[in-house]
Motif scaffolding. Structure first.
Motif, PDB file in Angstrom:
ATOM      1  N   GLN A 281       0.585  -1.118  -0.053  1.00 35.22           N
ATOM      2  CA  GLN A 281      -0.330  -0.390  -0.291  1.00 35.22           C
ATOM      3  C   GLN A 281       0.544   1.247   0.238  1.00 35.22           C
ATOM      4  OE1 GLN A 281      -4.064  -0.654  -0.385  1.00 35.22           O
ATOM      5  NE2 GLN A 281      -2.654  -2.561  -0.682  1.00 35.22           N
ATOM      6  N   TYR A 282       0.341   2.379  -0.183  1.00 30.09           N
ATOM      7  CA  TYR A 282       0.752   3.577  -0.842  1.00 30.09           C
ATOM      8  C   TYR A 282       1.458   3.993   0.985  1.00 30.09           C
ATOM      9  CZ  TYR A 282      -3.301   6.983   0.055  1.00 30.09           C
ATOM     10  OH  TYR A 282      -3.926   7.787   0.581  1.00 30.09           O
ATOM     11  N   PHE A 283       2.019   5.323   1.135  1.00 24.99           N
ATOM     12  CA  PHE A 283       2.227   6.290   2.169  1.00 24.99           C
ATOM     13  C   PHE A 283       2.575   7.066   1.594  1.00 24.99           C
ATOM     14  CE2 PHE A 283       6.147   3.568   1.891  1.00 24.99           C
ATOM     15  CZ  PHE A 283       7.275   4.795   2.408  1.00 24.99           C
ATOM     16  N   ALA A 284       1.971   8.358   2.457  1.00 26.03           N
ATOM     17  CA  ALA A 284       2.975   9.966   2.045  1.00 26.03           C
ATOM     18  C   ALA A 284       4.198  10.632   3.138  1.00 26.03           C
ATOM     19  CB  ALA A 284       1.218  10.426   3.146  1.00 26.03           C
ATOM     20  N   VAL A 285       4.710  11.311   2.888  1.00 25.56           N
ATOM     21  CA  VAL A 285       5.882  11.800   3.515  1.00 25.56           C
ATOM     22  C   VAL A 285       5.664  13.188   4.060  1.00 25.56           C
ATOM     23  CG1 VAL A 285       8.440  11.599   3.754  1.00 25.56           C
ATOM     24  CG2 VAL A 285       7.151   9.816   3.230  1.00 25.56           C
ATOM     25  N   LEU A 286       5.577  13.462   4.956  1.00 22.78           N
ATOM     26  CA  LEU A 286       6.436  15.152   4.600  1.00 22.78           C
ATOM     27  C   LEU A 286       7.878  15.137   5.490  1.00 22.78           C
ATOM     28  CD1 LEU A 286       5.007  17.600   4.685  1.00 22.78           C
ATOM     29  CD2 LEU A 286       4.480  17.851   7.675  1.00 22.78           C
ATOM     30  N   PRO A 287       8.454  15.842   4.771  1.00 24.07           N
ATOM     31  CA  PRO A 287      10.294  15.804   4.927  1.00 24.07           C
ATOM     32  C   PRO A 287       9.973  17.096   5.556  1.00 24.07           C
ATOM     33  CG  PRO A 287       9.395  16.156   2.502  1.00 24.07           C
ATOM     34  CD  PRO A 287       8.543  15.898   2.992  1.00 24.07           C
ATOM     35  N   PRO A 288      11.187  16.419   6.212  1.00 29.33           N
ATOM     36  CA  PRO A 288      11.586  17.506   7.234  1.00 29.33           C
ATOM     37  C   PRO A 288      12.030  19.262   6.905  1.00 29.33           C
ATOM     38  CG  PRO A 288      12.827  16.067   7.643  1.00 29.33           C
ATOM     39  CD  PRO A 288      11.547  16.008   7.043  1.00 29.33           C
ATOM     40  N   GLU A 289      11.348  20.181   7.698  1.00 25.78           N
ATOM     41  CA  GLU A 289      12.097  21.377   6.945  1.00 25.78           C
ATOM     42  C   GLU A 289      12.920  21.927   6.890  1.00 25.78           C
ATOM     43  OE1 GLU A 289       9.939  26.221   8.595  1.00 25.78           O
ATOM     44  OE2 GLU A 289      10.361  24.846   9.615  1.00 25.78           O
ATOM     45  N   GLY A 290      14.051  22.450   5.846  1.00 26.51           N
ATOM     46  CA  GLY A 290      15.076  22.222   5.911  1.00 26.51           C
ATOM     47  C   GLY A 290      16.237  21.313   6.094  1.00 26.51           C
ATOM     48  N   TYR A 291      15.584  19.826   5.455  1.00 28.47           N
ATOM     49  CA  TYR A 291      16.568  19.265   5.817  1.00 28.47           C
ATOM     50  C   TYR A 291      17.991  19.421   5.395  1.00 28.47           C
ATOM     51  CZ  TYR A 291      18.039  13.861   4.341  1.00 28.47           C
ATOM     52  OH  TYR A 291      18.451  13.290   3.742  1.00 28.47           O
ATOM     53  N   THR A 292      18.547  18.388   6.186  1.00 30.17           N
ATOM     54  CA  THR A 292      19.685  18.948   5.716  1.00 30.17           C
ATOM     55  C   THR A 292      20.667  16.735   6.001  1.00 30.17           C
ATOM     56  OG1 THR A 292      19.584  20.480   7.515  1.00 30.17           O
ATOM     57  CG2 THR A 292      22.161  19.314   7.012  1.00 30.17           C
TER      58      THR A 292
ATOM     59  N   VAL B 282       5.145  10.930   7.969  1.00 29.85           N
ATOM     60  CA  VAL B 282       4.745   9.472   7.450  1.00 29.85           C
ATOM     61  C   VAL B 282       3.250   8.326   8.028  1.00 29.85           C
ATOM     62  CG1 VAL B 282       6.117   6.857   6.618  1.00 29.85           C
ATOM     63  CG2 VAL B 282       7.547   8.699   7.698  1.00 29.85           C
ATOM     64  N   ALA B 283       2.631   8.979   7.019  1.00 29.91           N
ATOM     65  CA  ALA B 283       1.241   7.993   7.130  1.00 29.91           C
ATOM     66  C   ALA B 283       1.208   7.098   6.194  1.00 29.91           C
ATOM     67  CB  ALA B 283       0.634   9.452   6.559  1.00 29.91           C
ATOM     68  N   PRO B 284       1.043   6.047   6.778  1.00 26.54           N
ATOM     69  CA  PRO B 284       1.048   4.882   5.995  1.00 26.54           C
ATOM     70  C   PRO B 284      -0.752   4.633   5.568  1.00 26.54           C
ATOM     71  CG  PRO B 284       0.671   4.632   7.948  1.00 26.54           C
ATOM     72  CD  PRO B 284       1.719   5.928   8.499  1.00 26.54           C
ATOM     73  N   THR B 285      -0.945   4.014   5.000  1.00 25.78           N
ATOM     74  CA  THR B 285      -2.460   3.859   4.720  1.00 25.78           C
ATOM     75  C   THR B 285      -2.852   3.000   4.982  1.00 25.78           C
ATOM     76  OG1 THR B 285      -4.370   4.672   2.518  1.00 25.78           O
ATOM     77  CG2 THR B 285      -2.489   3.520   1.947  1.00 25.78           C
ATOM     78  N   ASN B 286      -4.105   2.464   5.034  1.00 28.45           N
ATOM     79  CA  ASN B 286      -4.933   1.328   6.052  1.00 28.45           C
ATOM     80  C   ASN B 286      -6.008   0.589   4.817  1.00 28.45           C
ATOM     81  OD1 ASN B 286      -6.298  -0.332   7.412  1.00 28.45           O
ATOM     82  ND2 ASN B 286      -6.696   0.820   9.537  1.00 28.45           N
ATOM     83  N   ARG B 287      -5.463   0.785   3.155  1.00 25.98           N
ATOM     84  CA  ARG B 287      -6.696   0.166   3.146  1.00 25.98           C
ATOM     85  C   ARG B 287      -7.933   0.557   1.860  1.00 25.98           C
ATOM     86  NH1 ARG B 287      -4.226  -4.594   1.752  1.00 25.98           N
ATOM     87  NH2 ARG B 287      -2.578  -5.186   2.932  1.00 25.98           N
ATOM     88  N   ARG B 288      -9.272   0.243   1.629  1.00 23.81           N
ATOM     89  CA  ARG B 288      -9.994   1.380   1.447  1.00 23.81           C
ATOM     90  C   ARG B 288     -11.396   0.729   2.323  1.00 23.81           C
ATOM     91  NH1 ARG B 288      -9.227   0.060  -5.637  1.00 23.81           N
ATOM     92  NH2 ARG B 288      -9.967  -1.587  -5.429  1.00 23.81           N
TER      93      ARG B 288
END
Length: 541
Positions: free
Chosen positions: A1-12, A46-52
């Motif tokens: 299943q797909y998942f969504a990502v919000l990267p860190p601000e100012g990733y180093t 990170v947000a996994p998705t739980n099917r539909r």
């Protein structure tokens, strides 16, 4: 299943970050959930998705998806594994309780928001036909199959994991009683927690003064960020019912129970005391309903050398080498070092049941062709209905094959979901003598046998799980009937949803169509050697 990502601000590059694993609520998509957070300079979200369409309530396949995404995220991104946090809202809040308490040791802190306690309390089940008409002993088998999904019963497992509970004071979707019950239990146990009930707020809200969603409140983020996971806690407390769902906490793992599907607890500790050079390090272990366990002693607390493991008051002197795992098994009423060699089949965590476990690793649907063209079409239809249900609810694809095309490779690779008994399905015919549930043909009015019990009657059907006699490392699920009417009924109970509650076996008649579990004539669980357990059996006839 797909998942969504919000990267860190100012990733180093080269820097290690915390990971916030966020579980979505019903009907919320993963990308919508990460949009509810502001980028953080210290963490990936990170947000996994739980099917539909609404997932599996983070039980079952949802729980496995969350754990898989957690592993992928730790491998894909530069994550500090001591700063992994679990949070979620509504259905996701319940998921925090379920995933976090079933897998203690993975998270530095948990922050459930508006999380409900159980199916039975969130959407009351007392109006179900099964509860109105059904024998309470039969419904009890269903409730026992679902017990591991009731996290309020396993709050003990938060012993080493601080918890922040958030609830809107005017929540009309998940009333505050749910959060308060968890808080009261944590208070009773003396575990670390914070409970915040915000007056005037409903189920989901946005704080305009801070311009943040309720999922991203600074007080919650600060709480999580202030904690680091204890890699090697001196003391571990762990409780479970089903080893197939949960068996491990930090450096302690339960491998076998005295009685399956009963409350099981272990408390292991390395007492804090100064030891003279050469003295044995003491490890204390107290158990309840445990037949075998393994310790992986933390090197920082238990250096190589002599150790004394005190199990339920009895001392065992051992020599520990670096990297050793210490196994203990119950023999002659007491624990002894080493593992017990058990005859096959036996209930291990990977082959534990109930029926649903066969669907947690790759499976294939096999319909029988031995009963003639009409029966074969009926069984093919049953298999196709289950394949459609897996696609519709689980967002997954599964092969449907006739028994004539099942190869050794398929038997070696897959759990087999078999439609038809030995008279209809050639694969079932090959293993029939070693299966515990059989159609009793040619014996009066017929019926179904389970162990030494013959349940007489026309139109009876059965579903059960068992280690595959052709490959004992895999499972089979068999749908069979005592006659043509029973065979047509044999796929009635649906397993691909989180509240299914099917035990190891269930035998039923036509009245399930109108009265639910009132039509169940026999249901229960197999014991540790996969024999029908009289103490865990409902038998109406």
């Amino acid at each position: 299943q797909y998942f969504a990502v919000l990267p860190p601000e100012g990733y180093t590059p080269g820097r290690r970050y915390a990971l916030i694993l966020s579980l979505h609520g019903a009907g919320v998509r993963a990308e919508g959930l990460v949009d509810a957070y502001k980028p953080k300079p210290w963490a990936f979200v990170v947000a996994p998705t739980n099917r539909r369409p609404f997932g599996f309530d983070w039980q079952d396949w949802g729980r496995l998806d969350a754990l898989e995404v957690l592993g992928i995220a730790r491998d894909m991104f530069p994550i500090d594994t001591t700063r992994v946090y679990l949070t979620g809202h509504s259905m996701g809040g319940h998921g925090v309780w379920h995933v976090g308490l079933n897998h203690p040791g993975l998270f530095a802190a948990m922050a459930p928001g508006a999380g409900w306690t159980s199916f039975q309390l969130y959407i009351p089940w007392f109006l179900q036909k099964s509860y109105i008409y059904g024998d309470p002993r039969a419904v009890g088998m269903r409730d026992l199959a679902l017990r591991q999904d009731r996290p309020l019963d396993f709050v003990e497992n938060a012993f080493n994991t601080p918890v922040f509970i958030l609830h809107g004071g005017d929540d009309d979707n998940v009333p505050t009683i749910h959060g308060r019950m968890f808080a009261e239990r944590l208070e009773e146990l003396g575990h670390a927690y914070t409970y915040l009930e915000v007056p005037g707020r409903g189920h989901w809200w946005h704080d305009d003064s801070l311009d943040v969603s309720c999922a991203d409140l600074p007080v919650v983020m600060d709480f999580m960020r202030s904690h680091a996971r204890r890699r090697q806690p001196r003391e571990v407390r762990f409780k479970t019912v089903s080893l197939g769902t949960s068996r491990r906490a930090f450096w302690v793992e339960i491998g076998a129970q005295d009685e399956v599907m009963r409350e099981t607890e272990i408390h292991a500790a390395v007492p804090a005391r100064a030891a003279a050079a050469g003295d044995a390090t003491l490890i204390t272990v107290c158990t309840r309903n445990v037949a075998g366990f393994t310790l992986a002693p933390p090197p920082d607390l238990v250096p190589p050398g002599p150790v004394t493991v005190r199990v339920d008051g009895e001392d065992h002197a051992l020599m520990l080498r670096r990297g050793d795992r210490l196994a203990f098994s119950k023999r002659a009423g007491g624990f002894r070092p080493g593992r017990i060699e058990k005859s096959s089949p036996f209930k291990s965590p990977d082959l534990y049941g109930p029926i649903k476990q066969a669907y947690f690793t790759p499976f294939i649907l096999v319909y029988g062709t031995r009963g003639g063209p009409t029966t074969a079409r009926r069984l093919l239809h049953q298999a196709r209905r289950q394949a459609f249900r897996w696609w519709r609810r689980g967002n997954g694809c599964v092969e449907v094959v006739p028994d004539t095309l099942v190869t050794d490779r398929i038997i070696d690779t897959y759990n087999l979901i078999l439609f038809g008994g030995p008279g209809e399905n050639g694969i079932v015919a090959r293993m029939a003598r070693r299966l515990p549930v059989r159609a009793a043909t040619g014996r009066g009015e017929g019926g179904i046998e389970i162990g030494a019990h013959l349940i007489r009657g026309r139109g009876l059907a059965a579903e059960f799980v068992y280690p595959n006699p052709l490959n004992p490392e895999k499972l089979v699920v068999v749908h069979l009937g005592a006659d043509a009417a029973g065979l047509a009924l044999s796929d009635f109970f649906k397993v691909i949803h989180s509240g299914a509650g099917l035990p190891d076996y269930v035998i039923f008649d036509e009245s399930v169509r109108t009265k639910g579990w009132a039509g169940v004539v026999c249901a229960g669980f197999f014991d540790e050697e996969w024999r029908p357990d009289p103490a865990l059996m409902f038998l109406a006839r």
